[in-house]
Scaffold this motif. Structure first.
Motif, short mmCIF file in Angstrom:
data_model
loop_
_atom_site.label_atom_id
_atom_site.label_comp_id
_atom_site.label_asym_id
_atom_site.label_seq_id
_atom_site.Cartn_x
_atom_site.Cartn_y
_atom_site.Cartn_z
N MET A 159 0.86 -1.19 0.00
CA MET A 159 0.00 0.00 0.00
C MET A 159 0.90 1.23 0.00
SD MET A 159 -2.70 -1.26 2.94
CE MET A 159 -3.78 0.15 2.78
N THR A 160 0.53 2.19 -0.85
CA THR A 160 1.28 3.45 -0.90
C THR A 160 0.32 4.58 -0.52
OG1 THR A 160 2.79 2.64 -2.59
CG2 THR A 160 2.61 5.03 -2.31
N PHE A 161 0.63 5.26 0.59
CA PHE A 161 -0.18 6.37 1.07
C PHE A 161 0.40 7.68 0.55
CE2 PHE A 161 -0.65 2.95 4.11
CZ PHE A 161 -2.00 2.93 4.38
N PHE A 162 -0.49 8.61 0.25
CA PHE A 162 -0.06 9.92 -0.24
C PHE A 162 -0.45 10.96 0.81
CE2 PHE A 162 -0.72 7.17 -3.83
CZ PHE A 162 0.44 7.37 -4.60
N THR A 163 0.57 11.61 1.41
CA THR A 163 0.32 12.45 2.59
C THR A 163 0.51 13.96 2.40
OG1 THR A 163 2.60 12.16 3.35
CG2 THR A 163 0.98 10.55 4.07
N PRO A 164 0.65 14.59 1.26
CA PRO A 164 0.58 14.01 -0.10
C PRO A 164 1.88 13.35 -0.58
CG PRO A 164 0.79 16.37 -0.22
CD PRO A 164 0.70 16.04 1.24
N GLU A 165 2.97 13.35 0.19
CA GLU A 165 4.16 12.64 -0.23
C GLU A 165 3.91 11.13 -0.13
OE1 GLU A 165 6.75 14.10 -1.49
OE2 GLU A 165 5.82 16.07 -1.18
N PRO A 166 4.39 10.34 -1.05
CA PRO A 166 4.13 8.91 -1.03
C PRO A 166 4.89 8.20 0.08
CG PRO A 166 5.59 9.46 -2.84
CD PRO A 166 5.16 10.75 -2.26
N ILE A 167 4.18 7.31 0.80
CA ILE A 167 4.77 6.47 1.83
C ILE A 167 4.27 5.05 1.58
CG2 ILE A 167 4.91 5.97 4.30
CD1 ILE A 167 4.47 8.90 4.85
N SER A 168 5.18 4.10 1.38
CA SER A 168 4.81 2.73 1.04
C SER A 168 4.99 1.82 2.24
CB SER A 168 5.66 2.22 -0.14
OG SER A 168 5.41 2.98 -1.30
N MET A 169 4.05 0.88 2.37
CA MET A 169 4.10 -0.13 3.42
C MET A 169 3.62 -1.45 2.85
SD MET A 169 2.28 1.79 6.64
CE MET A 169 2.66 3.47 7.11
N VAL A 170 4.19 -2.56 3.32
CA VAL A 170 3.59 -3.85 3.02
C VAL A 170 2.34 -3.98 3.87
CG1 VAL A 170 5.81 -4.88 2.39
CG2 VAL A 170 4.98 -5.02 4.75
N LEU A 171 1.52 -4.95 3.54
CA LEU A 171 0.22 -5.06 4.20
C LEU A 171 0.37 -5.22 5.71
CD1 LEU A 171 -2.83 -5.26 4.05
CD2 LEU A 171 -2.59 -7.72 3.62
N LYS A 172 1.31 -6.00 6.16
CA LYS A 172 1.47 -6.23 7.59
C LYS A 172 1.81 -4.94 8.30
CE LYS A 172 4.07 -9.00 10.90
NZ LYS A 172 5.12 -10.04 11.09
N GLU A 173 2.67 -4.10 7.72
CA GLU A 173 3.04 -2.83 8.32
C GLU A 173 1.82 -1.91 8.40
OE1 GLU A 173 7.71 -2.40 7.00
OE2 GLU A 173 6.14 -1.72 5.63
N ALA A 174 1.02 -1.90 7.34
CA ALA A 174 -0.18 -1.06 7.34
C ALA A 174 -1.15 -1.50 8.42
CB ALA A 174 -0.83 -1.08 5.97
N GLN A 175 -1.30 -2.81 8.59
CA GLN A 175 -2.19 -3.31 9.63
C GLN A 175 -1.68 -2.94 11.02
OE1 GLN A 175 -2.21 -7.45 8.66
NE2 GLN A 175 -3.84 -7.24 7.13
N GLN A 176 -0.38 -3.03 11.22
CA GLN A 176 0.18 -2.64 12.52
C GLN A 176 0.01 -1.14 12.78
OE1 GLN A 176 4.21 -4.04 12.16
NE2 GLN A 176 3.70 -6.13 12.84
N ALA A 177 -0.05 -0.34 11.69
CA ALA A 177 -0.27 1.11 11.83
C ALA A 177 -1.73 1.45 12.05
CB ALA A 177 0.26 1.84 10.61
N GLY A 178 -2.65 0.44 12.06
CA GLY A 178 -4.06 0.67 12.35
C GLY A 178 -4.95 0.67 11.14
N TYR A 179 -4.42 0.40 9.95
CA TYR A 179 -5.23 0.41 8.74
C TYR A 179 -5.77 -0.99 8.48
CZ TYR A 179 -2.84 4.84 8.07
OH TYR A 179 -2.35 6.10 8.24
#
Length: 868
Positions: A159-179
């Motif tokens: 998953m790549t989040f735009f904050t608006p700068e792009p930040i990429s995470m694998v799914l496990k990292e995103a889940q640990q971040a609360g997503y």
């Protein structure tokens, strides 16, 4: 599991892409609630963070009514072909203790088949976005769970989040971040709690919004797919007036929409449930669009919301909370791609001041205050009441007889009432007029707001007036020796001062006048010769147009003026002027030719000093005098006495008067005062023969008088109080006393048991030094009477027989008030010495001069008793 029934206090229904579960107050109020989600055969506790990650939210009002929302695309939801959704929950309600728990199992199946290609859900604690993807046959009947950590070939990879700068995470990292990210049969879903690191804020048409933009990288057997998703949820856009809420949502949410779009449909709802136009009109809701906004208007106080109490700065405020829902359907003109946008948006108004009102329902004739204070919401509790005398709880107030009640109305609001009788110590009373009493009640109500226990207060002061004053009344009688005065207190009790003959009735004077009292009456006994009484002459003689006071025995009477007055307002509440005749002998004629005469000062000559009076021979002055009497003693052939013969008697006559000469031409009386004249007459029978018989008895020896000398011991002591039972010892001196504090002196002829001896105080005075003749000095007793130049008159106290006193005539007691010598407004010294000169008289000898008794007026009284 069974579906909930309304009779159980639980109700589940399907509201679009959500399942809503409602608990009424009977289940949740005052209890702790835990929610678990059914995941296959296990239950998972929904913590606040897991609920936001997995699509669950909960809201409760102060009454305990609770709503739980579940996204149909949330974790732990059974999904069949993205058309049928099964939700399983377990509710645990903890009551008094962790062991006291009641569980409810809930199962609800919802159908949702009309999904738009893109759907965005803004719930109270999370944002959710889903979009349509091509179906995968192998994913049919899949259980939507948080993807595990297994290294599967297919599925979401990154998953790549735009904050608006792009930040990429694998799914496990995103889940640990609360997503949360997952795929279903036909859709890809991403969910984000609010205020995460990878979301950002953006103002759209002036409305602040939280934005999530993410790219999903999905691995499949046919290759890698990338899905771009975006969600934007408003966090503001509210305007408040006194009675209206205006919620503004941008008509075009630019983070979500590209190119030209059309607004196809919009709907409003409350608590997740859509309302039709008739329902909206009945509630006064409005939904309309302008060039830039979609606007929802809600009247403050709508029954779909609720009020809550608050106490900022310890003042009573209320807020109004309501949870509107807005559903919007957009269609892109070029792509024909549809977007469904749903917002659950709880709104709470800023605290609104709501000062309590005071309703004074007092009827003064009922003699009690009747006060209502309100209105308050149901979450306000009256905890205590502060009166002028202290703080009482509600229970304590009712125990004291102050009736405190709560009155609840149909809409749930309430008022509190209190009744306080006028005749209690918490009421302040004063009299603006003589017969009127104003009663004042000052109270402070102490409230708390539940369950926060925040506090606020409300102060009230009430006044009521009644013409209910019963004034004190004075009555009096007299006999041949003294006045008897009685006062009936009236409704104000003893809250007044009494003046007797121009003197305030101090405790010392009341004791001297034998004061007796109870709860309703008081009485005193005042001798005619007391300092408070006055003598008056009946009538004024006129000779050659010149008035003068001719004093005879029958022309004088004693008068006592008594006033009862209010010390605060100085109002005279009652008065009595009592005049009585009494046997007064002004002249005594002795067989040896001695004449004694008593001159009396009368009120008609107010400026007269009796010491100025003389006989016709102005060298014949009084042998003793005070401010009321002058005593003359002279022989019949002296002082200008004249003699007149009649048939069988002869008359000796003299006159007491105030004579002016060149040496005494002083302003001794006012020019308007009449002259003072008192005639003295003695009659003796001429040629009268008295027969005397006697019997002789022989004696064994002839008696003879023996003259000898000796010492008589006299001591003066200071008593500790007016009872004269305890005295200060030598080691106690100097005795410390405050100014105006009474001093009680006793003078005793020590070891005398002769009842014919009388101790008379001649002069007493005070000095700063131990020497009797030192200066300065201050008179206390002068010529056996209290010194008249002192505003705090010395009082002679009666001595009676008791265990210590066997011969009262050998004692003298007097009291005075403590004072200090002052010169040029400076206290000269703190120690004061008291000295006294005295005489010891033998009552078996003729009483002359000071031996006639303590003070001339008392001597007159004694003489009168002998001459009646």
């Amino acid at each position: 599991m069974i579906s909930p029934q309304p009779s159980s206090g639980l109700k589940a229904d399907c509201v679009g892409n959500l399942m809503r579960l409602t608990l009424d107050e009977a289940l949740a109020l005052g209890n702790q609630l835990e929610v678990e989600a059914l995941n296959g055969t296990q239950y998972i506790l929904l913590t606040p963070s897991l609920a936001a990650q997995c699509g669950y939210s909960m809201e409760s009002d102060p009454w305990g009514n609770t709503r739980i929302y579940t996204s149909l695309l949330g974790c732990f939801v059974q999904n069949k072909d993205d058309m049928m959704f099964g939700v399983g929950l377990k509710l645990k309600i903890y009551r008094q203790s962790p062991s006291d728990v009641v569980s409810h199992d809930v199962a609800q199946t919802c159908s949702y088949i009309h999904r738009a290609p893109r759907e965005i859900l803004c719930d109270r604690n999370y944002m959710e976005v889903s979009r349509y993807i091509a179906p995968h046959a192998e994913e049919d009947s899949k259980i939507n769970t948080i993807p595990g950590t297994s290294e599967e070939v297919s599925g979401i990879w990154k998953m790549t989040f735009f904050t608006p700068e792009p930040i990429s995470m694998v799914l496990k990292e995103a889940q640990q971040a609360g997503y949360s990210a997952m795929t279903t049969t036909t859709r890809v879903v991403v969910r984000s709690p609010y205020n995460t690191a990878e979301t950002y804020s953006e103002a759209v048409a002036g409305v602040p919004m939280e934005v999530l933009k993410v790219s999903i990288y999905h691995k499949a057997q046919d290759g890698l797919s990338v899905f771009n998703l975006a969600a934007a949820c408003p966090t503001g856009g509210l305007l408040f007036t006194e009675d209206l809420i205006s919620w503004h949502v941008p008509r075009r949410v630019t983070p979500l929409l590209d190119g030209s779009i059309r607004l196809v449909e919009m709907n409003m709802g409350i608590n997740g449930l859509r309302l039709d136009k008739a329902q909206m009109a009945a509630r006064g809701y409005y939904l309309y669009i302008t060039d830039f906004y979609i606007i929802v208007e809600i009247p403050i106080g709508s029954p779909d919301g609720y009020y809550k109490s608050h106490a900022p700065d310890f003042q009573y405020h209320i807020t109004y909370t309501i949870e509107p829902m807005l559903e919007i359907f957009w269609r892109a003109d070029q792509t024909q791609q549809d977007t469904r946008y749903k917002i659950l948006f709880p709104i709470t108004t800023p605290p609104m001041p709501h000062p309590p009102y005071t309703d004074d329902r007092t009827v003064p004739e009922m003699r009690e205050f009747n006060l209502y204070v309100g209105t308050f919401l149901h979450d306000v509790e009256l905890r205590n009441i502060t009166f002028a005398t202290g703080v009482l709880t509600v229970e304590g107030s009712n125990t004291r007889g102050f009736t405190v009640q709560q009155h609840v109305f149909e809409n749930g609001t309430s008022v509190f009432s209190i009744k306080v009788p006028f005749d209690t110590d918490v009421i302040f009373k004063h009299n603006p007029e003589v017969l009127v009493t104003t009663y004042t009640l000052s109270v402070v109500f102490g409230f708390v707001i539940l369950p926060e226990e925040s506090s606020f207060a409300h102060a009230v002061e009430l006044q009521a007036s009644l013409q209910d004053v019963v004034l004190p009344t004075l009555t009096g009688t007299c006999d041949q020796e003294q006045f008897y005065i009685t006062v009936k207190y009236g409704s104000q009790g003893t809250n007044f001062n009494t003046m007797v003959g121009g003197l305030n009735l101090t405790p010392e004077l009341a004791e001297a006048y034998n004061f007796k009292g109870n709860a309703t009456h008081g009485s005193i006994e005042v001798p005619y010769t007391a300092a408070s009484s006055a003598f008056e002459r009946l009538g004024t003689a006129t000779l050659n147009s010149f008035s003068f006071q001719l004093i005879t025995t029958n022309s004088i009477r004693a008068r006592l003026d008594v006033l009862v007055w209010d010390p605060i307002t100085n109002w005279i509440l009652s008065d009595l002027f009592l005049a009585c005749y009494f046997p007064l002998t002004t002249t005594r004629c002795y067989p040896n030719g001695t004449i004694s005469a008593l001159a009396v000062k009368v009120q008609s000559v107010p400026n007269l000093d009796p010491s100025w009076l003389t006989l016709k021979d102005q060298s014949c002055t009084p042998v003793s005098s005070n401010d009321r009497f002058a005593q003359f003693t002279f022989s019949a052939d002296s002082c200008g006495t004249t003699r007149t013969f009649f048939d069988h008697y002869m008359m000796y006559e003299n006159e007491i008067g105030l004579y002016h000469n060149t040496e005494k031409d002083l302003t001794r009386t006012s020019p308007v005062d009449p002259e003072y004249r008192q005639t003295i007459s003695c009659y003796y029978v001429v040629n009268d023969t008295q027969k005397i018989a006697f019997h002789a008895k022989s004696r064994l020896y002839q008696p003879k008088a023996e003259i000898d000398s000796g010492q008589m011991v006299v001591q003066m002591r200071l008593a500790t109080d007016s009872s004269y039972k305890d005295f200060y010892e030598a080691e106690d001196y100097p005795v410390e006393k405050y100014l105006r504090e009474p001093l009680y002196f006793e003078v005793e002829l020590v070891q005398s048991t002769d009842p014919h001896l009388v101790l008379i105080l001649d002069n007493c005075w005070a000095t700063l030094q131990k020497e009797r003749t030192s200066l300065p000095s201050w008179d206390i007793i002068v010529a056996s009477c209290a010194y008249s130049g002192d505003s705090y008159t010395t009082v002679f106290n009666t001595v009676s027989v008791d265990d210590r006193v066997s011969v009262p005539s050998c004692y003298k007691r007097f009291s005075m008030k403590m004072f200090a010598f002052i010169q040029e407004e400076q206290v000269l010294k703190h120690e004061v010495y008291v000295h006294c000169d005295l005489e010891i008289c033998d009552t078996t000898s003729p009483a002359e001069g000071i031996c006639q008794g303590q003070c001339a007026n008392l001597a007159v009284k004694g003489t009168l008793k002998q001459m009646r």
